[in-house]
Design a protein around this motif. Sequence first.
Motif, PDB file in Angstrom:
ATOM      1  N   SER A 567       0.831  -1.215   0.000  1.00 48.62           N
ATOM      2  CA  SER A 567       0.000   0.000   0.000  1.00 48.62           C
ATOM      3  C   SER A 567       0.864   1.263   0.000  1.00 48.62           C
ATOM      4  CB  SER A 567      -0.923   0.005   1.224  1.00 48.62           C
ATOM      5  OG  SER A 567      -1.813  -1.091   1.183  1.00 48.62           O
ATOM      6  N   VAL A 568       1.924   1.259   0.808  1.00 49.13           N
ATOM      7  CA  VAL A 568       2.806   2.432   0.876  1.00 49.13           C
ATOM      8  C   VAL A 568       3.515   2.649  -0.456  1.00 49.13           C
ATOM      9  CG1 VAL A 568       4.903   3.346   1.944  1.00 49.13           C
ATOM     10  CG2 VAL A 568       3.157   2.281   3.357  1.00 49.13           C
ATOM     11  N   ILE A 569       3.999   1.564  -1.068  1.00 47.04           N
ATOM     12  CA  ILE A 569       4.684   1.684  -2.358  1.00 47.04           C
ATOM     13  C   ILE A 569       3.744   2.232  -3.420  1.00 47.04           C
ATOM     14  CG2 ILE A 569       5.781   0.362  -4.204  1.00 47.04           C
ATOM     15  CD1 ILE A 569       6.847  -1.528  -2.013  1.00 47.04           C
ATOM     16  N   ILE A 570       2.542   1.676  -3.476  1.00 47.38           N
ATOM     17  CA  ILE A 570       1.576   2.114  -4.483  1.00 47.38           C
ATOM     18  C   ILE A 570       1.159   3.566  -4.240  1.00 47.38           C
ATOM     19  CG2 ILE A 570      -0.778   1.778  -5.330  1.00 47.38           C
ATOM     20  CD1 ILE A 570      -0.369  -1.208  -4.999  1.00 47.38           C
ATOM     21  N   LEU A 571       0.949   3.933  -2.982  1.00 45.36           N
ATOM     22  CA  LEU A 571       0.570   5.309  -2.665  1.00 45.36           C
ATOM     23  C   LEU A 571       1.659   6.289  -3.089  1.00 45.36           C
ATOM     24  CD1 LEU A 571      -1.567   7.106  -1.332  1.00 45.36           C
ATOM     25  CD2 LEU A 571      -0.354   6.806   0.837  1.00 45.36           C
ATOM     26  N   PHE A 572       2.917   5.922  -2.870  1.00 44.88           N
ATOM     27  CA  PHE A 572       4.033   6.789  -3.284  1.00 44.88           C
ATOM     28  C   PHE A 572       4.062   6.940  -4.807  1.00 44.88           C
ATOM     29  CE2 PHE A 572       8.445   7.111  -4.783  1.00 44.88           C
ATOM     30  CZ  PHE A 572       8.803   8.322  -4.204  1.00 44.88           C
ATOM     31  N   LEU A 573       3.877   5.822  -5.524  1.00 43.96           N
ATOM     32  CA  LEU A 573       3.885   5.884  -6.982  1.00 43.96           C
ATOM     33  C   LEU A 573       2.714   6.703  -7.515  1.00 43.96           C
ATOM     34  CD1 LEU A 573       4.899   2.201  -7.841  1.00 43.96           C
ATOM     35  CD2 LEU A 573       6.304   4.249  -8.062  1.00 43.96           C
ATOM     36  N   ILE A 574       1.553   6.579  -6.875  1.00 40.96           N
ATOM     37  CA  ILE A 574       0.396   7.379  -7.296  1.00 40.96           C
ATOM     38  C   ILE A 574       0.697   8.869  -7.128  1.00 40.96           C
ATOM     39  CG2 ILE A 574      -1.986   7.985  -6.697  1.00 40.96           C
ATOM     40  CD1 ILE A 574      -2.439   5.035  -6.005  1.00 40.96           C
ATOM     41  N   ALA A 575       1.286   9.230  -5.981  1.00 40.12           N
ATOM     42  CA  ALA A 575       1.613  10.636  -5.737  1.00 40.12           C
ATOM     43  C   ALA A 575       2.635  11.137  -6.748  1.00 40.12           C
ATOM     44  CB  ALA A 575       2.151  10.802  -4.315  1.00 40.12           C
ATOM     45  N   LEU A 687      -7.099   2.535  -3.890  1.00 41.24           N
ATOM     46  CA  LEU A 687      -5.689   2.552  -4.292  1.00 41.24           C
ATOM     47  C   LEU A 687      -5.483   1.793  -5.610  1.00 41.24           C
ATOM     48  CD1 LEU A 687      -3.721   1.973  -0.952  1.00 41.24           C
ATOM     49  CD2 LEU A 687      -3.649   3.998  -2.390  1.00 41.24           C
ATOM     50  N   SER A 688      -6.134   0.648  -5.714  1.00 43.17           N
ATOM     51  CA  SER A 688      -5.972  -0.177  -6.910  1.00 43.17           C
ATOM     52  C   SER A 688      -6.514   0.523  -8.141  1.00 43.17           C
ATOM     53  CB  SER A 688      -6.663  -1.525  -6.722  1.00 43.17           C
ATOM     54  OG  SER A 688      -6.138  -2.207  -5.600  1.00 43.17           O
ATOM     55  N   ILE A 689      -7.714   1.090  -8.013  1.00 41.86           N
ATOM     56  CA  ILE A 689      -8.322   1.772  -9.165  1.00 41.86           C
ATOM     57  C   ILE A 689      -7.490   2.992  -9.572  1.00 41.86           C
ATOM     58  CG2 ILE A 689     -10.349   3.086  -9.910  1.00 41.86           C
ATOM     59  CD1 ILE A 689     -12.029   1.200  -8.130  1.00 41.86           C
ATOM     60  N   GLY A 692      -4.224   1.708 -11.187  1.00 41.98           N
ATOM     61  CA  GLY A 692      -4.502   1.156 -12.510  1.00 41.98           C
ATOM     62  C   GLY A 692      -4.878   2.235 -13.511  1.00 41.98           C
ATOM     63  N   GLY A 693      -5.660   3.217 -13.056  1.00 46.25           N
ATOM     64  CA  GLY A 693      -6.018   4.314 -13.946  1.00 46.25           C
ATOM     65  C   GLY A 693      -4.814   5.117 -14.394  1.00 46.25           C
ATOM     66  N   LEU A 694      -3.927   5.423 -13.468  1.00 43.53           N
ATOM     67  CA  LEU A 694      -2.727   6.179 -13.828  1.00 43.53           C
ATOM     68  C   LEU A 694      -1.852   5.412 -14.818  1.00 43.53           C
ATOM     69  CD1 LEU A 694      -1.705   7.699 -10.385  1.00 43.53           C
ATOM     70  CD2 LEU A 694      -2.340   8.974 -12.433  1.00 43.53           C
ATOM     71  N   ILE A 695      -1.694   4.120 -14.570  1.00 42.98           N
ATOM     72  CA  ILE A 695      -0.890   3.304 -15.487  1.00 42.98           C
ATOM     73  C   ILE A 695      -1.526   3.298 -16.873  1.00 42.98           C
ATOM     74  CG2 ILE A 695      -0.131   0.952 -15.989  1.00 42.98           C
ATOM     75  CD1 ILE A 695       1.522   2.286 -13.863  1.00 42.98           C
TER      76      ILE A 695
END
Length: 771
Positions: A567-575, A687-689, A692-695
């Motif tokens: 969750s922390v890794i994904i949150l950082f990448l989203i930001a 977080l997943s959506i 995935g949307g950003l990717i």
Amino acid sequence: MLIAILTGFLFAILLFFGGKKLVNHKLALLPTLIPLGLFVYFVRFIGEVSNKEFIHKTYEWIPSLGVNLSFTLDGLSLLFSLLITGIGTLVFAYTSSYLKGHEYLDRFYGYLSIFMGAMLGLVLSDNLISLFVFWELTSISSFFLIGFNNTSEASRKSALTALGITGIGGLLLLGGGIVLGNISGTYSITEMLAQKDFIQGHEHYILAACLIFGAAFTKSAQFPFHFWLPGAMKAPTPVSTYLHSATMVKAGVYLLFRMSPLMGSTSFWNNTLLIVGLITMVYSAFHSIFRTDMKGILAYTTISALGILVFLIGLGAHESYLAAAVFIIVHALYKATFFMMTGVVDHQAKTRNVTELSGLRKVMLPVAIAGLLAAISNAGIPPSVGFIGKDLIYEGTFHFEHSAILLTAFAILTNVFISYAGYVAGIKPFIGKLPEKFEKVKFPSFFLWFPPVLLGTLGFIIGLFPVLIEKSLVKPILWSIGEDAAEVHLKLWHGITPILGLSLLTIASGIILYFVLKPSAKKEAFITKFEALSPKSILENFNRAFSKFSVLWTRIFQNGYLRNYVSVIILFLIALMGYTLVDGTTYKIDYASFARLTVYEVVILTILILAIGLIVFAKSRLAAVVATGIMGYSICLLFVFYSAPDLAMTQFAIDTLTVILFVLVLYKLPKYLKLSDYKMRIRDGILSIAFGGLISILALEVLAQPVNSEISDFYAKNSYLLAHGKNVVNVILVDFRGADTMVEISVLAISAIGVFGLLKLRLKSVERYQK
């Protein structure tokens, strides 16, 4: 020359397979033949080098990156090679008696051999990258030597401290080499010299100089990185003699000497070395007069001597370079004698405390003679070579163009303290009345007392006949750094001059201080009161604070739950990616440019969505694993539709293996999943959506960009021509990106070794519950 460097490594490998038999009691002297043979080999080059016929050898290693095994044998590298092999010969012989019967004597010889080979590679290297490799090998081998008594916690801690400090220096050296390589377009020191003005005028010159300084100061124990050296005295005496008097600690000095023709003659270079060297030599010499442990005294005087060398190089004048060249020889001779003598005292009397030792001349007269010779040379008393060395130091400071009187005063103060420390360590244990507890001390064996006596005697022979080193060693050193040595003439007597007066003042002051200031535990306790202000204490306090911060950080982010890590890794990448999207650097997506979806793609997409839904809402672990496999196989079909059968087969193999592994791992777990609370599921869903949307948006942006096939065309055209391989992917991994692949394989190998070690670990029942 390459064979000479590799000899130490090859002998260490031989010891690995048959060391116990090679160095048993009867053959303990056999390893001495290795450094002795190398010493004879390098002696052969004295004639050529003294006639300015420097030897250059190059062996291709990684020519595509400009990294070759290039070696240069000139005056500077020859001197260090002779010290490494000559003193190494005596240390190997000394070890045969000092560690006689030790269970791991073969291992010790192996470490010494690796260190010797690494030091030879370091001083002979002309390529900065290969120099870095050997530099790191000296740090690694010294780690094993310092921590040789691995049952002692103090030894282990000292070894780790030394490795940590010198390891940081190695990283800085690599950085400095890369910066200089980028500036000059080559890693060869010889080739860089032709671009001296360009390098010194470059905007990154200061950065390169700072990195070189960091490497040299950490290796040669300059303030404030000096504290690892006294701690390293926990090592056996042969290690202290070899590493900490004549070889490893002078590696930083060697580097500064070698780089001075390229980076010297600037105010930044010279002033930095002058200031750091001055602080180090005075600070350490002052500390030495308060110590009562013989090794502690020698450690601080060694640091001070290294400071003197850095100080002399920083002066940057012809006289100071000459003084540094001679002082390297002087210090190696008397300090190796000191350490060997101390080792004998400790080995026979079982103590190194100078407040307890006296009268030992009655039971070990040759060792007392060695200590006296070393103390006289250390104090600069004629006719020792130390007198010539001290005179040249004062020549360098007294004739300096700026603050000559002040610099000379600091040099005198330093030498007075060093002289006093030499008297305490080399003379005091042997004079006076012999205590009753030392009356039964045994006379040391020949190989314990002969090496220090030989080195001490050499100091006097060279002092009486300085011509022995003038043309053969000293002048070639000056030539190797671009100095004119035509007018260099080493003499014991220069007449009545101000320099002679300064030398006499130093000698008299040192003797007076010896009779006035008596070493005691009380004085040592006094200086330890200021330990809290020392660089060592400051670093230890920083380490403790960092450890507390690390514990706090771990409790928050590394709390043992994999879902939190993800969750922390994904949150950082989203930001990070979200910031990129709103920063105005995105591109407009032309959806009309994309081809229409086919019925096959729609079907596969539908299967993917259904599989995702099954994974999210499944109550059975097996059902979730099956759904994951369906997703993987659906992607395989997409690869087939887009003409990528090799990727499809790879994906198929990986997914099949993954599903099987999942089933095996989850086999013994409960059959049904217990759903987590809905708040957590909602959080994970958002977080997943978002991710995935950003990717998806980034993928569409990439697809919307004009296709640039320059890189792919290059690999397609050159894979067979340059690497003789038809499979482009394999060629890229093995040849074009071979360095990356090698690092990845190394990481996997290290991980495998770690896992294997854990599997083989057999803890006792008590240890299993210890934290």
